[in-house]
Scaffold this motif. Structure first.
Motif, mmCIF file in Angstrom:
data_model
loop_
_atom_site.group_PDB
_atom_site.id
_atom_site.type_symbol
_atom_site.label_atom_id
_atom_site.label_comp_id
_atom_site.label_asym_id
_atom_site.label_seq_id
_atom_site.Cartn_x
_atom_site.Cartn_y
_atom_site.Cartn_z
ATOM 1 N N ARG A 19 24.304 78.755 -37.696
ATOM 2 C CA ARG A 19 23.592 78.523 -38.952
ATOM 3 C C ARG A 19 22.478 77.523 -38.681
ATOM 4 N NH1 ARG A 19 24.814 79.032 -44.451
ATOM 5 N NH2 ARG A 19 23.981 77.418 -45.844
ATOM 6 N N LEU A 20 21.254 77.959 -38.889
ATOM 7 C CA LEU A 20 20.106 77.079 -38.758
ATOM 8 C C LEU A 20 19.724 76.538 -40.126
ATOM 9 C CD1 LEU A 20 17.828 79.191 -36.370
ATOM 10 C CD2 LEU A 20 19.677 77.615 -35.787
ATOM 11 N N SER A 21 19.265 75.306 -40.130
ATOM 12 C CA SER A 21 18.800 74.694 -41.370
ATOM 13 C C SER A 21 17.407 74.125 -41.173
ATOM 14 C CB SER A 21 19.750 73.584 -41.816
ATOM 15 O OG SER A 21 21.011 74.100 -42.169
ATOM 16 N N CYS A 22 16.644 74.142 -42.237
ATOM 17 C CA CYS A 22 15.285 73.601 -42.230
ATOM 18 C C CYS A 22 15.145 72.762 -43.496
ATOM 19 C CB CYS A 22 14.278 74.732 -42.190
ATOM 20 S SG CYS A 22 12.559 74.215 -42.330
ATOM 21 N N THR A 23 15.002 71.465 -43.301
ATOM 22 C CA THR A 23 14.938 70.548 -44.435
ATOM 23 C C THR A 23 13.521 70.033 -44.601
ATOM 24 O OG1 THR A 23 17.240 69.913 -44.109
ATOM 25 C CG2 THR A 23 15.863 68.436 -45.419
ATOM 26 N N ALA A 24 13.068 70.015 -45.844
ATOM 27 C CA ALA A 24 11.714 69.563 -46.143
ATOM 28 C C ALA A 24 11.706 68.101 -46.545
ATOM 29 C CB ALA A 24 11.134 70.407 -47.272
ATOM 30 N N SER A 25 10.561 67.461 -46.301
ATOM 31 C CA SER A 25 10.423 66.039 -46.616
ATOM 32 C C SER A 25 10.220 65.801 -48.103
ATOM 33 C CB SER A 25 9.243 65.459 -45.830
ATOM 34 O OG SER A 25 8.043 66.168 -46.125
ATOM 35 N N ARG A 26 9.895 66.854 -48.834
ATOM 36 C CA ARG A 26 9.766 66.746 -50.282
ATOM 37 C C ARG A 26 10.103 68.096 -50.899
ATOM 38 N NH1 ARG A 26 5.737 69.866 -51.634
ATOM 39 N NH2 ARG A 26 3.715 69.889 -50.594
ATOM 40 N N ARG A 27 10.216 68.130 -52.203
ATOM 41 C CA ARG A 27 10.556 69.365 -52.898
ATOM 42 C C ARG A 27 9.438 70.397 -52.755
ATOM 43 N NH1 ARG A 27 14.323 70.629 -56.441
ATOM 44 N NH2 ARG A 27 15.001 68.456 -56.549
ATOM 45 N N PHE A 28 9.832 71.625 -52.519
ATOM 46 C CA PHE A 28 8.858 72.706 -52.437
ATOM 47 C C PHE A 28 8.327 73.048 -53.823
ATOM 48 C CE2 PHE A 28 9.289 73.597 -48.089
ATOM 49 C CZ PHE A 28 10.626 73.625 -47.735
ATOM 50 N N PHE A 29 7.076 73.490 -53.880
ATOM 51 C CA PHE A 29 6.542 74.017 -55.124
ATOM 52 C C PHE A 29 7.210 75.349 -55.432
ATOM 53 C CE2 PHE A 29 3.698 70.715 -55.749
ATOM 54 C CZ PHE A 29 2.877 70.506 -54.665
ATOM 55 N N SER A 30 7.237 75.725 -56.680
ATOM 56 C CA SER A 30 7.921 76.951 -57.074
ATOM 57 C C SER A 30 7.290 78.188 -56.439
ATOM 58 C CB SER A 30 7.920 77.087 -58.593
ATOM 59 O OG SER A 30 6.593 77.128 -59.086
ATOM 60 N N SER A 31 6.026 78.120 -56.073
ATOM 61 C CA SER A 31 5.329 79.269 -55.499
ATOM 62 C C SER A 31 5.547 79.403 -53.987
ATOM 63 C CB SER A 31 3.823 79.159 -55.761
ATOM 64 O OG SER A 31 3.313 77.972 -55.187
ATOM 65 N N ALA A 32 6.282 78.486 -53.401
ATOM 66 C CA ALA A 32 6.441 78.456 -51.942
ATOM 67 C C ALA A 32 7.208 79.669 -51.429
ATOM 68 C CB ALA A 32 7.159 77.190 -51.526
ATOM 69 N N VAL A 33 6.832 80.057 -50.223
ATOM 70 C CA VAL A 33 7.568 81.069 -49.471
ATOM 71 C C VAL A 33 8.033 80.412 -48.186
ATOM 72 C CG1 VAL A 33 7.450 83.301 -48.296
ATOM 73 C CG2 VAL A 33 6.191 82.944 -50.444
ATOM 74 N N LEU A 34 9.299 80.560 -47.872
ATOM 75 C CA LEU A 34 9.866 79.983 -46.668
ATOM 76 C C LEU A 34 10.263 81.109 -45.717
ATOM 77 C CD1 LEU A 34 9.833 76.975 -46.977
ATOM 78 C CD2 LEU A 34 10.515 77.990 -49.156
ATOM 79 N N ALA A 35 10.000 80.899 -44.462
ATOM 80 C CA ALA A 35 10.266 81.950 -43.492
ATOM 81 C C ALA A 35 10.822 81.377 -42.199
ATOM 82 C CB ALA A 35 8.989 82.736 -43.193
ATOM 83 N N TRP A 36 11.470 82.241 -41.459
ATOM 84 C CA TRP A 36 11.907 81.938 -40.095
ATOM 85 C C TRP A 36 11.201 82.904 -39.146
ATOM 86 C CZ3 TRP A 36 14.837 77.859 -38.595
ATOM 87 C CH2 TRP A 36 15.571 77.181 -39.584
ATOM 88 N N PHE A 37 10.693 82.338 -38.074
ATOM 89 C CA PHE A 37 10.115 83.102 -36.980
ATOM 90 C C PHE A 37 10.834 82.697 -35.695
ATOM 91 C CE2 PHE A 37 6.249 85.078 -38.761
ATOM 92 C CZ PHE A 37 6.186 84.428 -39.987
#
Length: 122
Positions: A19-37
């Protein structure tokens, strides 16, 4: 600018899960798209999965469909990648990315994590 930090990579055997995790330094905007490459040695970076931050909408590369699951944890500002039934071909550095277009093109993502190594032995 938001920063992304991946974790959870490692060395596993074929058939195992990670299980990989990716944590952001602040809250994402509602329009954000998150992806894994991912990028294997000697190969170009390739799309793995993506998910809209505020909608239940995900898409996967054919190579990982039915084995990988992308999910978000809004309380933790985190996007996860559950990888099951891992294969040696899944060996690569995995990167999370943030953008605003629902796209499988790496050029559409502007913020990247530092990457985490996943190695699957046969």
């Amino acid at each position: 600018q938001v920063q992304l930090i991946e974790s959870g990579g490692g060395l596993v055997q074929a058939g195992d899960s990670l299980r990989l995790s990716c944590t952001a330094s602040r809250r994402f905007f509602s329009s954000a798209v998150l992806a894994w490459f991912r990028q294997a040695p000697g190969k170009e970076r390739e799309f793995v999965a993506m998910r809209r931050w505020s909608r239940d909408s995900s898409q996967y590369a054919d190579a990982v469909k039915d084995r990988f699951t992308i999910s978000t944890d809004k309380a933790e500002n985190t996007v996860n990648l559950q990888m099951n039934k891992l294969k040696p071909d899944d060996t690569a550095v995995y990167y999370c990315a943030h953008g605003s277009s629902y796209s499988s093109l790496s050029s559409d993502y502007v913020i990247w994590g530092q990457g985490t190594q996943v190695t699957v032995s046969s």
